[in-house]
Scaffold this motif. Structure first.
Motif, mmCIF file in Angstrom:
data_model
loop_
_atom_site.group_PDB
_atom_site.id
_atom_site.type_symbol
_atom_site.label_atom_id
_atom_site.label_comp_id
_atom_site.label_asym_id
_atom_site.label_seq_id
_atom_site.Cartn_x
_atom_site.Cartn_y
_atom_site.Cartn_z
ATOM 1 N N LYS A 245 0.869 -1.154 0.120
ATOM 2 C CA LYS A 245 0.127 -0.025 -0.020
ATOM 3 C C LYS A 245 0.774 1.437 -0.028
ATOM 4 C CE LYS A 245 -4.031 -1.983 2.072
ATOM 5 N NZ LYS A 245 -5.116 -1.857 3.361
ATOM 6 N N ILE A 246 1.901 1.136 0.600
ATOM 7 C CA ILE A 246 2.739 2.404 0.592
ATOM 8 C C ILE A 246 3.606 2.740 -0.758
ATOM 9 C CG2 ILE A 246 5.198 3.390 1.718
ATOM 10 C CD1 ILE A 246 4.326 2.169 4.462
ATOM 11 N N PHE A 247 3.860 1.436 -1.155
ATOM 12 C CA PHE A 247 4.424 1.638 -2.416
ATOM 13 C C PHE A 247 3.526 2.327 -3.537
ATOM 14 C CE2 PHE A 247 7.970 -1.438 -1.278
ATOM 15 C CZ PHE A 247 8.904 -0.423 -1.277
ATOM 16 N N ARG A 248 2.204 1.819 -3.411
ATOM 17 C CA ARG A 248 1.118 2.044 -4.260
ATOM 18 C C ARG A 248 0.967 3.498 -4.123
ATOM 19 N NH1 ARG A 248 -2.829 -3.077 -3.558
ATOM 20 N NH2 ARG A 248 -1.325 -4.635 -4.863
ATOM 21 N N LYS A 249 1.182 4.132 -3.319
ATOM 22 C CA LYS A 249 0.640 5.525 -2.863
ATOM 23 C C LYS A 249 1.835 6.249 -3.290
ATOM 24 C CE LYS A 249 -2.367 4.923 1.073
ATOM 25 N NZ LYS A 249 -2.512 5.310 2.633
ATOM 26 N N ALA A 250 3.066 5.846 -2.995
ATOM 27 C CA ALA A 250 4.143 6.500 -3.722
ATOM 28 C C ALA A 250 4.261 6.625 -4.959
ATOM 29 C CB ALA A 250 5.399 5.890 -3.097
ATOM 30 N N ASP A 251 3.866 5.522 -5.779
ATOM 31 C CA ASP A 251 3.970 5.407 -7.042
ATOM 32 C C ASP A 251 2.695 6.310 -7.736
ATOM 33 O OD1 ASP A 251 5.827 3.433 -7.130
ATOM 34 O OD2 ASP A 251 4.283 1.738 -7.433
ATOM 35 N N VAL A 252 1.695 6.384 -7.205
ATOM 36 C CA VAL A 252 0.433 7.349 -7.751
ATOM 37 C C VAL A 252 1.140 8.574 -7.591
ATOM 38 C CG1 VAL A 252 -1.666 8.366 -7.286
ATOM 39 C CG2 VAL A 252 -1.355 5.919 -7.340
ATOM 40 N N PHE A 253 1.691 9.029 -6.483
ATOM 41 C CA PHE A 253 2.280 10.461 -6.200
ATOM 42 C C PHE A 253 3.380 10.738 -7.047
ATOM 43 C CE2 PHE A 253 5.555 13.012 -4.320
ATOM 44 C CZ PHE A 253 5.085 14.259 -3.936
ATOM 45 N N ILE A 254 4.261 9.775 -7.550
ATOM 46 C CA ILE A 254 5.317 10.153 -8.501
ATOM 47 C C ILE A 254 4.670 10.144 -9.897
ATOM 48 C CG2 ILE A 254 7.328 8.883 -9.763
ATOM 49 C CD1 ILE A 254 8.008 7.909 -7.015
ATOM 50 N N ILE B 47 1.712 11.208 -10.604
ATOM 51 C CA ILE B 47 0.952 12.635 -10.799
ATOM 52 C C ILE B 47 2.043 13.593 -10.872
ATOM 53 C CG2 ILE B 47 -0.391 14.426 -9.371
ATOM 54 C CD1 ILE B 47 -1.943 11.927 -8.434
ATOM 55 N N LEU B 48 3.157 13.624 -10.334
ATOM 56 C CA LEU B 48 4.229 14.750 -10.203
ATOM 57 C C LEU B 48 4.871 14.701 -11.511
ATOM 58 C CD1 LEU B 48 5.911 16.571 -8.780
ATOM 59 C CD2 LEU B 48 7.514 14.585 -8.125
ATOM 60 N N PHE B 49 5.200 13.430 -12.135
ATOM 61 C CA PHE B 49 5.544 13.321 -13.487
ATOM 62 C C PHE B 49 4.611 13.779 -14.401
ATOM 63 C CE2 PHE B 49 5.712 11.009 -17.555
ATOM 64 C CZ PHE B 49 7.236 11.119 -17.854
ATOM 65 N N LEU B 50 3.317 13.753 -14.269
ATOM 66 C CA LEU B 50 2.538 14.429 -15.303
ATOM 67 C C LEU B 50 2.420 15.903 -15.096
ATOM 68 C CD1 LEU B 50 0.121 13.408 -17.413
ATOM 69 C CD2 LEU B 50 -1.413 13.203 -15.368
ATOM 70 N N ALA B 51 2.512 16.159 -13.896
ATOM 71 C CA ALA B 51 2.413 17.776 -13.763
ATOM 72 C C ALA B 51 3.541 18.465 -14.392
ATOM 73 C CB ALA B 51 2.357 18.029 -12.073
#
Length: 115
Positions: free
Chosen positions: A7-16, A18-22
């Protein structure tokens, strides 16, 4: 297997992601805005500099070391129409239109460059 770590890796992956997309969208918008600037012609004669937009057709008379050079801006291009130099290399150079293209009348000390 420990699902809390997944779950931690999934949240970090989503954050990364979104950051990459931005960053990608911001870069695209920055590049798009930087390409919208008008092309300009920088004319240098001795220690004097003049800037003209390439979008407006005109004929320029620029005083140089030997006399007057005539530069024409037409249809987004610029070229030497005439110059008082002896060999007329500047007149035969043709038009400049792309960024960093340049032409010069060295004997008359007149230089043009697209910015």
């Amino acid at each position: 297997m420990n699902f809390a770590i997944l779950k931690i890796f999934r949240k970090a992956d989503v954050f990364i992601f979104i950051l990459f997309l931005a960053v990608t969208v911001a870069s695209f918008l920055f590049l798009k805005n930087s390409e919208d600037h008008e092309a300009r012609l920088l004319v240098t004669s001795g220690k004097k500099e003049f800037i003209y937009p390439l979008e407006k057709n005109r004929e320029l008379e620029i005083d140089g070391a030997l006399g007057t050079s005539v530069i024409v801006i037409q249809d987004g291009r610029a070229f030497f129409k005439s110059s008082p130099c002896t060999n007329k290399t500047c007149v035969h150079m043709g038009a400049v239109s792309a960024e960093n293209d340049w032409a010069a009348c060295l004997p008359n000390d007149v230089f043009i460059r697209v910015e």
